[in-house]
Design a protein around this motif. Structure first.
Motif, PDB file in Angstrom:
ATOM      1  N   SER A   1      46.255  35.220  18.134  1.00  0.00           N
ATOM      2  CA  SER A   1      45.319  34.577  18.942  1.00  0.00           C
ATOM      3  C   SER A   1      44.718  33.552  18.192  1.00  0.00           C
ATOM      4  O   SER A   1      45.423  33.565  16.494  1.00  0.00           O
ATOM      5  CB  SER A   1      44.441  35.780  19.601  1.00  0.00           C
ATOM      6  OG  SER A   1      43.553  34.966  20.577  1.00  0.00           O
TER       7      SER A   1
ATOM      8  N   LEU B   1      46.737  35.004  27.118  1.00  0.00           N
ATOM      9  CA  LEU B   1      46.204  36.123  25.935  1.00  0.00           C
ATOM     10  C   LEU B   1      47.168  37.520  26.887  1.00  0.00           C
ATOM     11  O   LEU B   1      47.343  38.410  25.815  1.00  0.00           O
ATOM     12  CB  LEU B   1      45.584  36.405  25.885  1.00  0.00           C
ATOM     13  CG  LEU B   1      44.063  35.083  25.310  1.00  0.00           C
ATOM     14  CD1 LEU B   1      42.535  36.371  25.118  1.00  0.00           C
ATOM     15  CD2 LEU B   1      44.552  35.278  24.073  1.00  0.00           C
TER      16      LEU B   1
ATOM     17  N   SER C   1      40.252  33.056  16.792  1.00  0.00           N
ATOM     18  CA  SER C   1      38.766  33.330  17.315  1.00  0.00           C
ATOM     19  C   SER C   1      38.461  32.516  18.344  1.00  0.00           C
ATOM     20  O   SER C   1      37.403  33.059  19.191  1.00  0.00           O
ATOM     21  CB  SER C   1      37.863  33.470  16.341  1.00  0.00           C
ATOM     22  OG  SER C   1      38.236  32.166  15.934  1.00  0.00           O
TER      23      SER C   1
ATOM     24  N   ASP D   1      49.313  39.484  24.180  1.00  0.00           N
ATOM     25  CA  ASP D   1      49.615  40.870  23.780  1.00  0.00           C
ATOM     26  C   ASP D   1      50.639  40.789  23.589  1.00  0.00           C
ATOM     27  O   ASP D   1      50.545  42.035  23.566  1.00  0.00           O
ATOM     28  CB  ASP D   1      48.420  41.205  25.091  1.00  0.00           C
ATOM     29  CG  ASP D   1      46.722  41.045  24.789  1.00  0.00           C
ATOM     30  OD1 ASP D   1      46.603  40.700  23.662  1.00  0.00           O
ATOM     31  OD2 ASP D   1      46.565  40.982  25.277  1.00  0.00           O
TER      32      ASP D   1
ATOM     33  N   ASN E   1      39.719  34.114  21.782  1.00  0.00           N
ATOM     34  CA  ASN E   1      39.920  35.238  22.040  1.00  0.00           C
ATOM     35  C   ASN E   1      38.158  35.095  22.355  1.00  0.00           C
ATOM     36  O   ASN E   1      37.599  35.835  23.304  1.00  0.00           O
ATOM     37  CB  ASN E   1      39.476  36.379  20.994  1.00  0.00           C
ATOM     38  CG  ASN E   1      40.538  36.468  20.764  1.00  0.00           C
ATOM     39  OD1 ASN E   1      41.286  36.420  21.324  1.00  0.00           O
ATOM     40  ND2 ASN E   1      40.998  36.581  19.026  1.00  0.00           N
ATOM     41  N   GLU E   2      37.567  33.431  22.435  1.00  0.00           N
ATOM     42  CA  GLU E   2      35.902  33.545  23.182  1.00  0.00           C
ATOM     43  C   GLU E   2      35.955  32.887  25.265  1.00  0.00           C
ATOM     44  O   GLU E   2      37.374  31.906  25.243  1.00  0.00           O
ATOM     45  CB  GLU E   2      35.061  31.971  23.023  1.00  0.00           C
ATOM     46  CG  GLU E   2      35.089  32.855  21.396  1.00  0.00           C
ATOM     47  CD  GLU E   2      34.049  31.761  20.703  1.00  0.00           C
ATOM     48  OE1 GLU E   2      33.528  31.284  21.247  1.00  0.00           O
ATOM     49  OE2 GLU E   2      34.094  32.125  19.128  1.00  0.00           O
TER      50      GLU E   2
END
Length: 470
Positions: A326, A313, A328, A317, A331-332
Motif C-alpha cells: 500500500s 485494501l 501512506s 491485504d 492507508n489514510e
C-alpha cells in the motif's frame, strides 16, 4: 416490473488476472451486486417507512414539512437574495427572475475550510454575507430595512415553521460544535446581529426543497427535487390529506398540498434490508457519524471513494493487488476522492494512463502494472453501478407515493456531482425505473439536471415570503 436478474460478474473479467485475483474480483462483484429481487424488497420497505413518517415524527424517514404549499409558475419576476450552504461550499447569490422560466444568477462561492466545518460555522456564513453585500455596495444603512434572504441549509433539520428548525445532526463531514439541537436560523441571525449586518432570513429550505422550487420555476411540471451529490436527499409535493401528523396552519388556507423533505439519507440505518458489505460497515463504523445515514453512505459522493479504498485494501491485504503493498496516502481514510473514481471509470486508454496517474501520483503507490489498474478500475465501476441502482430506490418509492401524478408527464429535477459526472449514472437510474414502474408510468417521467436550481429556489422563497415575514 421486470423480474430478470443482471449478472453480477459478466462485466468484471480481468484480462491477465490470475485465478486467485479473478476469484477475489468475482467475490467483490457479487458482494456489490444488487438483484432486481433485492431492489424490489428495498422499495417495499422504503415505501413502508415513508408511510410511517407521514403518520408521526421522529421515525426513520423524517418526512419533514417544508411549510411551502406554493408551486412556481415560471412567470415570477424580480431580484432576490439567497444563501446556499452545502457540503463543500457556501454560495451567496443575487438571483433575478425574468419570467418565462428565465433567470440570471450573480453568485459568489466560498469554499468551506476545515476550520469552518469544525468551528464557528455560522460566524463564517455571516462574515461572507457581509462581504458579499459590502463588495456590491448593498449593505443596508442604519435606517434601512433588513434585506430578506432565502436560506438553503443542506442538513437534517426538524423544521417547526418556515423560519425555525433545530438541527438533528450534522452530515457530509461537518462537525461544527454547539449546533445540534439548536435553531439554525436563530444561530445565523445571532451571528449577523453580532456583525451589525441587517439581513432577515425569511425562509429556511432544505437543498432538495429549494431544488424542487427552482426546477419548478425553470421547468414547470416538476414534482420532485433530488440531490445525488456529496450527500443525497429528496423533496416532493405531497397531498395534505396524506400527512396525518401535520396540523400547523399554512399561509394559504386553501392549500391542498405541501412540499415534504424526506431526509432519505437516513433510510435503514440498521441495514435491515440494504445490502451492506464488510467494506460499507467498516466505513460506517469509522465515519464521523457512525450508524447514521446508512443509505447516503452507500450512494453518495462523500463516501464512494472510501468504499473503493476499503475494497482495494482488502485485495492488497491478500497480496492480490499492488504486489501486496500500500502507501501512506492509501492507508489514510478518505484519501480516495469520488472524483478519482469518475476519472478512472472514464479512462478508455489502452494503458489506463489516467488510472496510473491516480494510483501513482495522487495515491503515492509504487509503479503499478496494467493488471493493477484494470482491477482498481473494475472495483470503481462495481461500486458506482451499485450506487446508481440503489439511488433509484428512493425515486421509485417516492413516485409511487403519488401514482395519480404518473398518469401525466412529470419532471424530476436532480442536482449533484454523482448525477452530473459519474459515468452511466443516469442511464442506470432510467433502466431501474423502467424495471419497477409500469410502461405507462415510465413513459411519463423525465429526469433533468437541475443545476443551480437550489439557488433559484431560495430566491423564489425570498420572493414568496420576503414582503410578509419580518
Amino acid at each position: 416490473m421486470s423480474t430478470s436478474m443482471l449478472s453480477p460478474n459478466s462485466s468484471y473479467r480481468i484480462d491477465g488476472a490470475t485465478p486467485e485475483q479473478q476469484a477475489l474480483v468475482d467475490e467483490l462483484a457479487s458482494s456489490f451486486f444488487v438483484s432486481d429481487e433485492k431492489i424490489a424488497s428495498i422499495i417495499e420497505t422504503f415505501r413502508q417507512r415513508m408511510r410511517e413518517g407521514l403518520q408521526a415524527d421522529g421515525l426513520e424517514l423524517k418526512m419533514i414539512p417544508a411549510f411551502i404549499p406554493h408551486r412556481p409558475t415560471g412567470r415570477e419576476s424580480g431580484s432576490f437574495f439567497a444563501i446556499d450552504l452545502g457540503g463543500t461550499n457556501l454560495r451567496i447569490l443575487r438571483v433575478t427572475l425574468k419570467g418565462n422560466s428565465q433567470v440570471d444568477i450573480e453568485p459568489q462561492k466560498y469554499t468551506l475550510s476545515e476550520e469552518a466545518k469544525s468551528g464557528p460555522l455560522f460566524d463564517f456564513v455571516a462574515e461572507k454575507i457581509g462581504a458579499f453585500l459590502d463588495e456590491r455596495g448593498l449593505l443596508p444603512a442604519k435606517d434601512d430595512p433588513p434585506i430578506p434572504m432565502g436560506f438553503t441549509f443542506s442538513y437534517p433539520v426538524n423544521q417547526t415553521s418556515l423560519t425555525a428548525g433545530t438541527l438533528m445532526h450534522w452530515t457530509k463531514g461537518i462537525t461544527a460544535p454547539n449546533c445540534v439541537g439548536r435553531d439554525v436560523v436563530r444561530l445565523l441571525h445571532d451571528s449577523l446581529l453580532r456583525r451589525h449586518i441587517k439581513v432577515n432570513i425569511v425562509a429556511m429550505l432544505n437543498d432538495t426543497v429549494s431544488t424542487l422550487l427552482g426546477s419548478a420555476y425553470m421547468h414547470p411540471g416538476t414534482q420532485m427535487g433530488v440531490i445525488f451529490g456529496t450527500g443525497t436527499n429528496a423533496a416532493y409535493y405531497e397531498r395534505l390529506d396524506q400527512i396525518p401528523k401535520f396540523c400547523a396552519p399554512l399561509d394559504d388556507p386553501a392549500a391542498s398540498e405541501m412540499i415534504l423533505n424526506i431526509e432519505w439519507g437516513g433510510f435503514d440505518t440498521r441495514y435491515s434490508v440494504l445490502p451492506a458489505t464488510m467494506h460499507d460497515i467498516k466505513l460506517n463504523r469509522k465515519s464521523p457519524n457512525p450508524f447514521q445515514q446508512a443509505y447516503e453512505k452507500m450512494i453518495s459522493g462523500l463516501y464512494l471513494g472510501e468504499i473503493v479504498r476499503n475494497a482495494a485494501l482488502y485485495m492488497v491485504d491478500q497480496r492480490l493487488l499492488f504486489n501486496g503493498r500500500s502507501s501512506s496516502i492509501l492507508n489514510e481514510m478518505w484519501s480516495i476522492d469520488t472524483m478519482y473514481l469518475t476519472e478512472a471509470i472514464s479512462d478508455s486508454s489502452s494503458d489506463l494512463s489516467i488510472v496510473k496517474d491516480i494510483l501513482e501520483k495522487t495515491l503515492g503507490l509504487d509503479p503499478t502494472s496494467l493488471l493493477d489498474r484494470r482491477i482498481f478500475r473494475a472495483i470503481a465501476i462495481m461500486v458506482g453501478e451499485r450506487a446508481s441502482r440503489l439511488s433509484s430506490v428512493g425515486l421509485v418509492s417516492t413516485l409511487l407515493q403519488r401514482p395519480e401524478l404518473l398518469e401525466k408527464h412529470l419532471i424530476v429535477g436532480i442536482d449533484g456531482s454523482m448525477y452530473e459526472f459519474l459515468p452511466q449514472f443516469e442511464e442506470r437510474v432510467y433502466d431501474t425505473l423502467r424495471r419497477f414502474l409500469s410502461p405507462d408510468q415510465f413513459k411519463n417521467i423525465r429526469l433533468i439536471l437541475a443545476k443551480d436550481c437550489s439557488s433559484v429556489g431560495s430566491a423564489i422563497a425570498a420572493m414568496f415570503y420576503g414582503s410578509t415575514r419580518k
